[in-house]
Design a protein around this motif. Structure first.
Motif, short mmCIF file in Angstrom:
data_model
loop_
_atom_site.label_atom_id
_atom_site.label_comp_id
_atom_site.label_asym_id
_atom_site.label_seq_id
_atom_site.Cartn_x
_atom_site.Cartn_y
_atom_site.Cartn_z
N ASP A 30 0.84 -1.19 0.00
CA ASP A 30 0.00 0.00 0.00
C ASP A 30 0.88 1.24 0.00
OD1 ASP A 30 -2.05 1.80 0.23
OD2 ASP A 30 -2.22 1.59 2.40
N ARG A 31 0.61 2.18 -0.92
CA ARG A 31 1.38 3.42 -0.98
C ARG A 31 0.62 4.60 -0.39
NH1 ARG A 31 3.32 1.72 -6.49
NH2 ARG A 31 5.54 1.25 -6.29
N SER A 32 -0.34 4.34 0.49
CA SER A 32 -1.18 5.43 1.01
C SER A 32 -0.38 6.42 1.85
CB SER A 32 -2.34 4.86 1.84
OG SER A 32 -1.84 4.08 2.91
N ASP A 33 0.75 5.96 2.44
CA ASP A 33 1.54 6.88 3.26
C ASP A 33 2.74 7.45 2.51
OD1 ASP A 33 3.00 4.56 3.11
OD2 ASP A 33 3.82 4.75 5.15
N TRP A 34 2.80 7.24 1.19
CA TRP A 34 3.86 7.84 0.38
C TRP A 34 3.50 9.29 0.08
CZ3 TRP A 34 7.45 4.78 -3.16
CH2 TRP A 34 7.73 3.52 -2.61
N GLN A 35 4.49 10.17 0.14
CA GLN A 35 4.24 11.61 0.03
C GLN A 35 5.22 12.25 -0.94
OE1 GLN A 35 4.86 13.04 3.99
NE2 GLN A 35 3.10 11.96 4.86
N PRO A 36 4.85 13.41 -1.51
CA PRO A 36 5.83 14.19 -2.28
C PRO A 36 6.97 14.60 -1.35
CG PRO A 36 3.61 14.99 -2.68
CD PRO A 36 3.52 14.03 -1.54
N THR A 37 8.17 14.64 -1.86
CA THR A 37 9.32 14.94 -1.00
C THR A 37 9.63 16.44 -1.00
OG1 THR A 37 11.14 14.87 -2.58
CG2 THR A 37 10.25 12.76 -1.84
N PRO A 38 10.24 16.94 0.07
CA PRO A 38 10.66 18.34 0.11
C PRO A 38 12.08 18.54 -0.43
CG PRO A 38 10.96 17.36 2.27
CD PRO A 38 10.39 16.28 1.39
N PHE A 39 12.67 17.48 -1.00
CA PHE A 39 14.07 17.52 -1.41
C PHE A 39 14.17 17.85 -2.90
CE2 PHE A 39 13.53 13.98 1.72
CZ PHE A 39 13.92 14.72 2.84
N ARG A 40 15.09 18.76 -3.23
CA ARG A 40 15.19 19.25 -4.62
C ARG A 40 15.55 18.13 -5.59
NH1 ARG A 40 13.96 20.81 -8.64
NH2 ARG A 40 14.61 22.62 -9.85
N LEU A 55 14.90 15.08 -5.40
CA LEU A 55 13.84 14.07 -5.44
C LEU A 55 12.50 14.69 -5.77
CD1 LEU A 55 15.15 12.09 -2.39
CD2 LEU A 55 14.73 11.05 -4.63
N ASP A 56 12.52 15.73 -6.60
CA ASP A 56 11.25 16.33 -7.02
C ASP A 56 10.51 15.37 -7.96
OD1 ASP A 56 12.96 16.51 -9.18
OD2 ASP A 56 12.42 18.54 -9.73
N ASN A 57 9.24 15.55 -8.06
CA ASN A 57 8.39 14.74 -8.95
C ASN A 57 8.27 13.28 -8.53
OD1 ASN A 57 8.86 17.11 -10.94
ND2 ASN A 57 7.30 15.86 -11.94
N VAL A 58 8.65 12.94 -7.28
CA VAL A 58 8.47 11.56 -6.83
C VAL A 58 7.87 11.54 -5.43
CG1 VAL A 58 10.37 10.62 -8.20
CG2 VAL A 58 10.81 11.40 -5.88
N TYR A 59 7.18 10.43 -5.16
CA TYR A 59 6.69 10.14 -3.81
C TYR A 59 7.66 9.19 -3.12
CZ TYR A 59 2.05 11.80 -5.34
OH TYR A 59 1.01 12.53 -5.80
N LEU A 60 7.80 9.37 -1.81
CA LEU A 60 8.56 8.43 -0.98
C LEU A 60 7.72 8.08 0.24
CD1 LEU A 60 12.20 9.92 -0.87
CD2 LEU A 60 11.41 7.96 -2.18
N PRO A 61 7.99 6.93 0.88
CA PRO A 61 7.30 6.64 2.14
C PRO A 61 7.62 7.73 3.18
CG PRO A 61 8.44 4.70 1.31
CD PRO A 61 8.89 5.84 0.47
N LYS A 62 6.65 8.03 4.01
CA LYS A 62 6.84 9.06 5.04
C LYS A 62 8.04 8.74 5.92
CE LYS A 62 4.40 11.42 8.79
NZ LYS A 62 3.14 11.48 9.59
N GLU A 63 8.20 7.47 6.26
CA GLU A 63 9.32 7.06 7.12
C GLU A 63 10.66 7.30 6.43
OE1 GLU A 63 11.10 3.04 9.24
OE2 GLU A 63 8.95 3.12 8.77
N THR A 64 10.71 7.10 5.10
CA THR A 64 11.94 7.34 4.34
C THR A 64 12.28 8.82 4.34
OG1 THR A 64 11.38 5.47 2.91
CG2 THR A 64 13.11 6.94 2.15
N ILE A 65 11.27 9.65 4.15
CA ILE A 65 11.48 11.10 4.16
C ILE A 65 12.04 11.55 5.50
CG2 ILE A 65 10.30 13.34 4.06
CD1 ILE A 65 8.36 12.07 2.02
N GLU A 66 11.48 11.02 6.58
CA GLU A 66 11.96 11.40 7.92
C GLU A 66 13.40 10.93 8.12
OE1 GLU A 66 10.38 13.39 10.02
OE2 GLU A 66 8.87 13.54 8.42
N GLY A 67 13.73 9.75 7.60
CA GLY A 67 15.10 9.25 7.71
C GLY A 67 16.09 10.14 6.97
N ILE A 68 15.71 10.59 5.76
CA ILE A 68 16.58 11.50 4.98
C ILE A 68 16.76 12.81 5.74
CG2 ILE A 68 16.79 12.81 2.84
CD1 ILE A 68 15.24 10.56 1.44
N LYS A 69 15.70 13.31 6.34
CA LYS A 69 15.80 14.57 7.12
C LYS A 69 16.79 14.42 8.26
CE LYS A 69 11.18 16.47 6.18
NZ LYS A 69 9.84 16.77 6.76
#
Length: 538
Positions: free
Chosen positions: A397-407, A409-423
């Motif tokens: 399920d990709r329901s928790d995948w979100q657009p990223t705030p990273f330049r 990685l524009d135009n892609v969704y990542l899992p919320k947990e992945t985004i937090e890990g990158i931050k």
């Protein structure tokens, strides 16, 4: 008596251009979930954009043909995921132009050609949003074959130039991926030799071979001092050959290849009909039809072989559907394809035949617009309830995948947990000078986001696929550096469902000599892969 209006070339050509533009540009207006293997497209392009050069600064089992266009688009638009999408738009446009050229050379009538292009867009262009070498290799091959058949059929002062260009593009097809490129070379030489026998001349083959050899020497000679013969896979150690006769037989005769066998049978039946009607001399006399038949047959045979060596993704070879459709429909001269109702029926038929790709997206829109919910009740027997959810494995399920705030990685969704890990990684490591990072994960974009320089050196692999681009020599080299604590940060991705993709022995070294500092979800479906961040112990 009522006469049907006929579709004019001008109307059909406008339709052809509109179809090509729409299908090529669709990716520009969509945000996509991060896809497996995109890390490799981005990483190679980023390294070349940054001034690193293949084989001198990183090794790989392929040629660098795949990364030429993406790195050029990084130079123009910046090292962002959106730049990869733009690069793919160009590649899709080039593939359509090549198919149009091939069909025009074979004198396919305009209505059939337009229907063939629509089929090509639905079955092949529509599924290729991102650049990948399994696709790019065939784009180069298509361009090469387009110039090749022009050089065979179009006579004139500069007809030889078509064969020279064909040789260049067939080389870059081979220098993008050896199996498809090698088959493209065999197809080219086969068509040229048959032409030599029919025309009793050998200049066409000579021009092509001189061009191919000259391009090979110019591109490869400067790489020989950088372990090119070690990295480039031609079946030698430490690589393993993927040529296995039983695998070819198995894939040819199994259920998955049924449609290919049907296509081959249909072409053979068409050949038998022509042989029965006019004999061998009649077939040879119609040189253009003979080569069109051989060309279509060659593409289908190519797929039968390539589905063993290039098995991911399965739709990498779907180009052959449109060529077969055009060939078969072209064998029915009695039908007037310019009549709008005939053209319309065939168009609806094509859309119906190739409905599975757009239906996946269309049904989601329908469910959303009309509020349709496919309720799963395990008290009732249906296709949706034959397997209990708890036995379905990791989440898809990709329901928790979100657009990223990273330049990058524009135009892609990542899992919320992945985004937090990158931050977390960015907050801890960004701005640190002379940062030495070993990134054995799919998040190669961290080089841009954190600001470190990717590892360079002729013995440094571009990616870390065990026994494909990362061998025991490289494992020992990396482990020695881990023991010496040369890296400030090491990212290692654990993918349980793959065949030990990232070598476990490297992870064992990390667990012994480094400290696990963070762990977060990798951008994969199903969600059972994790990225571990290791740091030097204090």
């Amino acid at each position: 008596m009522f006469k049907h209006p006929y579709l004019k070339n001008r109307e059909l050509n406008i339709l052809e251009i509109l179809v090509a533009l729409i299908f090529c540009c669709i990716p520009l207006f969509i945000t996509f979930p991060y896809k497996i293997n995109l890390y490799l497209a981005w990483d190679g392009a980023y390294r070349m954009y940054s001034g690193q050069f293949p084989y001198r600064d990183f090794g790989m089992p392929l040629g660098y043909g795949f990364w030429i266009i993406p790195s050029l688009f990084f130079k123009i638009f910046g090292p962002f995921m959106s730049s990869l999408i733009k690069a793919q738009v160009l590649l899709n446009a080039i593939s359509i132009a090549a198919v149009v050229s091939i069909m025009k050379t074979f004198k396919v009538s305009t209505p059939i050609r337009i229907l063939g292009i629509i089929f090509f867009c639905l079955s092949y262009v529509f599924v290729n949003f991102w650049p990948w070498y399994n696709h790019t290799v065939f784009v180069y091959e298509l361009v090469g074959l387009a110039f090749l058949v022009r050089g065979i059929f179009l006579k004139g002062k500069y007809s030889w130039l078509n064969l020279v260009i064909a040789g260049i593009f067939i080389f870059f097809s081979l220098f993008t991926k050896q199996d498809i490129g090698g088959l493209g070379l065999i197809i080219s030489l086969t068509l040229l030799v048959i032409n030599n026998l029919v025309e009793k001349e050998f200049k066409t083959t000579l021009f092509f071979l001189l061009s191919f050899i000259a391009t090979s020497v110019l591109v490869i000679a400067p790489l020989l001092s950088y372990e090119f013969s070690y990295w480039f896979n031609y079946g030698q150690l430490p690589h393993t050959s993927r040529i296995a006769l039983f695998d070819y037989l198995d894939d040819t005769f199994n259920e998955g290849a049924l449609i290919l066998r049907v296509y081959l049978a249909a072409i053979i039946i068409a050949l038998l009909y022509k042989l029965n009607k006019g004999g061998v001399k009649s077939m040879i006399a119609d040189k253009r039809q003979l080569f069109f038949t051989l060309f279509t047959l060659a593409l289908i045979l190519q797929v039968l072989l390539a589905q063993v060596t290039t098995y991911i993704p399965a739709n990498a070879h779907y180009y052959y559907h449109s060529f077969f459709f055009v060939f078969i429909v072209s064998q029915i001269p009695q039908i007037e394809f310019r009549k709008p109702w005939v053209f319309g029926v065939l168009l609806v038929l094509i859309i119906f035949l190739w409905s599975h790709d757009y239906w996946r997206y269309g049904k989601r829109i329908m469910q959303k617009v009309f509020g349709i919910e496919q309720e799963v009740n395990y008290n009732y027997v249906s296709k949706r309830t034959w397997k209990l959810k708890e036995f379905e494995g990791p989440s898809t399920d990709r329901s928790d995948w979100q657009p990223t705030p990273f330049r990058s990685l524009d135009n892609v969704y990542l899992p919320k947990e992945t985004i937090e890990g990158i931050k977390r990684l960015k907050s801890k490591w960004t701005g640190k000078e002379d940062l030495n990072v070993l990134n054995m994960s799919e998040l190669t974009q961290l080089a841009y986001e954190i600001g470190y320089i990717p590892q360079a050196g002729s013995n440094q692999p571009l990616w870390f696929h065990r026994n494909v681009a990362f061998f025991q020599r490289e494992v020992d080299m990396i482990c020695d550096k881990i023991v010496s604590k040369e890296y400030d940060l090491v990212l290692f991705e654990v993918i349980p469902m793959l065949n030990r993709f990232y070598p476990p022995s490297v992870r064992e070294c990390l667990q012994q000599y480094y400290k696990l500092d963070d762990k977060f979800l990798a951008p994969r479906i199903p969600e059972n892969a994790y990225i571990e961040a290791y740091v030097k112990p204090q």
